[in-house]
Write a protein that holds these residues in place. Sequence first.
Motif, PDB file in Angstrom:
ATOM      1  N   LYS A  77       0.920  -1.203  -0.010  1.00 59.81           N
ATOM      2  CA  LYS A  77       0.113  -0.028  -0.023  1.00 59.81           C
ATOM      3  C   LYS A  77       0.986   1.035  -0.115  1.00 59.81           C
ATOM      4  O   LYS A  77       1.908   1.236   0.645  1.00 59.81           O
ATOM      5  CB  LYS A  77      -0.957   0.133   1.291  1.00 59.81           C
ATOM      6  CG  LYS A  77      -1.789  -0.917   1.383  1.00 59.81           C
ATOM      7  CD  LYS A  77      -2.753  -1.087   2.645  1.00 59.81           C
ATOM      8  CE  LYS A  77      -3.504  -2.141   2.801  1.00 59.81           C
ATOM      9  NZ  LYS A  77      -4.259  -2.260   4.002  1.00 59.81           N
ATOM     10  N   GLY A  78       0.424   2.311  -0.586  1.00 63.61           N
ATOM     11  CA  GLY A  78       1.180   3.574  -0.662  1.00 63.61           C
ATOM     12  C   GLY A  78       2.153   3.939  -1.807  1.00 63.61           C
ATOM     13  O   GLY A  78       2.642   2.659  -2.357  1.00 63.61           O
ATOM     14  N   HIS A  96      -7.458  -6.340 -10.703  1.00 60.07           N
ATOM     15  CA  HIS A  96      -6.079  -6.473 -10.376  1.00 60.07           C
ATOM     16  C   HIS A  96      -6.093  -7.245  -8.969  1.00 60.07           C
ATOM     17  O   HIS A  96      -6.692  -6.839  -7.882  1.00 60.07           O
ATOM     18  CB  HIS A  96      -5.415  -5.259 -10.454  1.00 60.07           C
ATOM     19  CG  HIS A  96      -5.124  -4.925 -11.908  1.00 60.07           C
ATOM     20  ND1 HIS A  96      -6.075  -4.577 -12.857  1.00 60.07           N
ATOM     21  CD2 HIS A  96      -3.622  -4.788 -12.452  1.00 60.07           C
ATOM     22  CE1 HIS A  96      -5.470  -4.207 -13.922  1.00 60.07           C
ATOM     23  NE2 HIS A  96      -3.864  -4.395 -13.789  1.00 60.07           N
ATOM     24  N   HIS A  97      -5.142  -8.166  -8.942  1.00 57.26           N
ATOM     25  CA  HIS A  97      -4.811  -8.750  -7.710  1.00 57.26           C
ATOM     26  C   HIS A  97      -3.406  -8.583  -7.030  1.00 57.26           C
ATOM     27  O   HIS A  97      -2.473  -8.502  -7.913  1.00 57.26           O
ATOM     28  CB  HIS A  97      -4.868 -10.347  -7.574  1.00 57.26           C
ATOM     29  CG  HIS A  97      -6.512 -10.721  -8.038  1.00 57.26           C
ATOM     30  ND1 HIS A  97      -7.563 -11.151  -7.414  1.00 57.26           N
ATOM     31  CD2 HIS A  97      -6.716 -10.560  -9.385  1.00 57.26           C
ATOM     32  CE1 HIS A  97      -8.630 -11.328  -8.052  1.00 57.26           C
ATOM     33  NE2 HIS A  97      -8.228 -11.043  -9.396  1.00 57.26           N
ATOM     34  N   LEU A  98      -3.250  -8.551  -5.607  1.00 54.96           N
ATOM     35  CA  LEU A  98      -1.955  -8.526  -4.884  1.00 54.96           C
ATOM     36  C   LEU A  98      -1.505  -6.862  -5.468  1.00 54.96           C
ATOM     37  O   LEU A  98       0.251  -6.969  -5.683  1.00 54.96           O
ATOM     38  CB  LEU A  98      -1.015  -9.472  -5.345  1.00 54.96           C
ATOM     39  CG  LEU A  98      -1.236 -10.938  -4.794  1.00 54.96           C
ATOM     40  CD1 LEU A  98      -0.132 -11.859  -5.241  1.00 54.96           C
ATOM     41  CD2 LEU A  98      -1.342 -10.704  -3.382  1.00 54.96           C
ATOM     42  N   LEU A  99      -2.146  -5.972  -5.841  1.00 56.04           N
ATOM     43  CA  LEU A  99      -1.774  -4.727  -6.092  1.00 56.04           C
ATOM     44  C   LEU A  99      -2.114  -3.615  -5.024  1.00 56.04           C
ATOM     45  O   LEU A  99      -3.390  -3.376  -4.835  1.00 56.04           O
ATOM     46  CB  LEU A  99      -2.217  -4.172  -7.424  1.00 56.04           C
ATOM     47  CG  LEU A  99      -1.961  -2.762  -7.901  1.00 56.04           C
ATOM     48  CD1 LEU A  99      -0.531  -2.625  -8.401  1.00 56.04           C
ATOM     49  CD2 LEU A  99      -2.780  -2.301  -9.118  1.00 56.04           C
ATOM     50  N   GLY A 100      -1.240  -3.227  -4.269  1.00 53.98           N
ATOM     51  CA  GLY A 100      -1.577  -2.164  -3.161  1.00 53.98           C
ATOM     52  C   GLY A 100      -2.167  -2.927  -2.094  1.00 53.98           C
ATOM     53  O   GLY A 100      -2.948  -2.078  -1.554  1.00 53.98           O
ATOM     54  N   THR A 101      -1.915  -3.931  -1.573  1.00 56.72           N
ATOM     55  CA  THR A 101      -2.588  -4.711  -0.721  1.00 56.72           C
ATOM     56  C   THR A 101      -1.824  -5.065   0.733  1.00 56.72           C
ATOM     57  O   THR A 101      -2.660  -5.300   1.862  1.00 56.72           O
ATOM     58  CB  THR A 101      -3.233  -5.952  -1.103  1.00 56.72           C
ATOM     59  OG1 THR A 101      -2.247  -7.016  -1.521  1.00 56.72           O
ATOM     60  CG2 THR A 101      -4.197  -5.861  -2.264  1.00 56.72           C
ATOM     61  N   PHE A 108       7.206  -8.974   2.850  1.00 63.00           N
ATOM     62  CA  PHE A 108       6.609  -9.784   1.997  1.00 63.00           C
ATOM     63  C   PHE A 108       7.350 -10.582   1.221  1.00 63.00           C
ATOM     64  O   PHE A 108       8.227 -10.252   0.135  1.00 63.00           O
ATOM     65  CB  PHE A 108       5.575  -8.872   1.003  1.00 63.00           C
ATOM     66  CG  PHE A 108       4.631  -9.943   0.371  1.00 63.00           C
ATOM     67  CD1 PHE A 108       3.436 -10.238   1.033  1.00 63.00           C
ATOM     68  CD2 PHE A 108       4.862 -10.011  -1.017  1.00 63.00           C
ATOM     69  CE1 PHE A 108       2.292 -10.987   0.181  1.00 63.00           C
ATOM     70  CE2 PHE A 108       3.905 -10.795  -1.802  1.00 63.00           C
ATOM     71  CZ  PHE A 108       2.782 -11.112  -1.136  1.00 63.00           C
ATOM     72  N   THR A 109       7.664 -12.049   1.671  1.00 67.65           N
ATOM     73  CA  THR A 109       8.639 -12.742   1.155  1.00 67.65           C
ATOM     74  C   THR A 109       8.197 -13.576  -0.328  1.00 67.65           C
ATOM     75  O   THR A 109       6.961 -13.580  -0.583  1.00 67.65           O
ATOM     76  CB  THR A 109       9.002 -13.774   1.960  1.00 67.65           C
ATOM     77  OG1 THR A 109       7.709 -14.644   2.134  1.00 67.65           O
ATOM     78  CG2 THR A 109       9.393 -13.293   3.481  1.00 67.65           C
ATOM     79  N   ARG A 110       8.956 -14.368  -0.882  1.00 71.83           N
ATOM     80  CA  ARG A 110       8.735 -15.176  -2.216  1.00 71.83           C
ATOM     81  C   ARG A 110       7.618 -16.059  -1.876  1.00 71.83           C
ATOM     82  O   ARG A 110       6.825 -16.516  -2.426  1.00 71.83           O
ATOM     83  CB  ARG A 110       9.881 -16.023  -2.503  1.00 71.83           C
ATOM     84  CG  ARG A 110      10.794 -14.756  -3.585  1.00 71.83           C
ATOM     85  CD  ARG A 110      11.879 -15.503  -4.227  1.00 71.83           C
ATOM     86  NE  ARG A 110      12.805 -15.940  -3.071  1.00 71.83           N
ATOM     87  CZ  ARG A 110      14.189 -16.107  -3.491  1.00 71.83           C
ATOM     88  NH1 ARG A 110      14.465 -16.559  -4.542  1.00 71.83           N
ATOM     89  NH2 ARG A 110      14.979 -16.488  -2.507  1.00 71.83           N
ATOM     90  N   ALA A 111       7.763 -16.823  -0.363  1.00 67.82           N
ATOM     91  CA  ALA A 111       6.794 -17.653   0.057  1.00 67.82           C
ATOM     92  C   ALA A 111       5.436 -17.102   0.324  1.00 67.82           C
ATOM     93  O   ALA A 111       4.488 -17.805  -0.199  1.00 67.82           O
ATOM     94  CB  ALA A 111       7.387 -18.147   1.339  1.00 67.82           C
ATOM     95  N   GLY A 207      10.062  -3.772   3.923  1.00 67.09           N
ATOM     96  CA  GLY A 207       8.973  -3.329   3.396  1.00 67.09           C
ATOM     97  C   GLY A 207       9.225  -2.340   2.144  1.00 67.09           C
ATOM     98  O   GLY A 207       9.978  -2.817   1.457  1.00 67.09           O
ATOM     99  N   ILE A 208       8.175  -1.703   2.043  1.00 68.37           N
ATOM    100  CA  ILE A 208       8.179  -0.576   0.864  1.00 68.37           C
ATOM    101  C   ILE A 208       9.300   0.318   0.794  1.00 68.37           C
ATOM    102  O   ILE A 208       9.463   0.783  -0.337  1.00 68.37           O
ATOM    103  CB  ILE A 208       6.882   0.060   0.974  1.00 68.37           C
ATOM    104  CG1 ILE A 208       6.408   0.791  -0.535  1.00 68.37           C
ATOM    105  CG2 ILE A 208       6.694   1.113   2.004  1.00 68.37           C
ATOM    106  CD1 ILE A 208       5.147   1.117  -0.721  1.00 68.37           C
TER     107      ILE A 208
END
Length: 342
Positions: A77-78, A96-101, A108-111, A207-208
């Motif tokens: 997010k952001g 759209h999925h997994l966009l800004g969530t 947020f790892t690869r797993a 994070g971001i």
Amino acid sequence: MKRISMVMCRPATNRPLVDTYGGHLNMDLVMMNPRRQKEKIVVILGATGTGKSRLSIDIASRFPAEIVNSDKMQVYKGLDVVTNKITEDEQCGIPHHLLGTVPPDEDFTRADFCYEASLAIGSIGARSQLPVVVGGSNSYVEALVTNHEYYNYHFRSPMYDCCFLWVDVEMPVLHKYVCDRVDRMVQQGLVDEVREMFDPEADYSKGIRRAIGVPELDRYFRTKKFLNRQARARVLKEAIEEIKKNTCKLASRQREKIHRLWNLKGWSLHRLNATKVFHRRGEEADRVWDELVAGPGAAIVTEFLYKNAALVDSGGFTCDPLLGIRFPHAIETTITASTVAR
């Protein structure tokens, strides 16, 4: 390159539904293939700035599809300008999925991505839609489609039938484009966006805040109150140049990673060379994009989804329902990857 034309946003008509779980077409006129075990997905790869988001909208406008973001910074997010997220208008109403969530301070790892993306792909398939995975984080995509180690015993292995579209641009051309894009992002509020979340105690490894554009501005925000106007302008200019430099490095690394997937790991990639698009402007650029990228990409996906399935109408004609073309049934109409510009 995220120029979205209104032509792409118009609702598609008479689009066949795709059962991505079984590989069937949900149409009365289809002579179906034997049931497949793998879920069909389209994966769009490419370095930052090449036009991946634009192609994803093109594909999702031509097929009944939903998009799954695979950019590790855009999941947060952001910082929409900093991370260059596709805007709501540019999404053209396509889910759209997994966009800004994801909360901005979480890891947020690869797993995590594999788990969330698999859930999204499953839900998209359950709605008889085609999952289109798009983003610049190639390590996330590789984990999703090949590395079972990222799954625990609760979740099945990621056994997908993948169609890989690679949007490629020659590096000197792309480097110039992404540098110009950084200037546009600054005009759109990049500095103000980072200022709003600046924290002198922040950890830039989580994070971001790992996103290019955030750590580069740290020195500017820490020192600006101690500097005169001229010195502040100089420090800001240096930060922007560092953002450009790091973005170019990212583009080069992403392209090198795709080459490794192609040459060393044997991924079957359909390369769509968009370089000529970047030498054009306006309607001419749109025409070249359709000719070299969107058109061949749609043809490849058509062949991927409908190969070995004969669509025969009552008049004995083989039909391409996407292109609105009818051929005498005796004519072979196979579309192959040879249509891709190389």
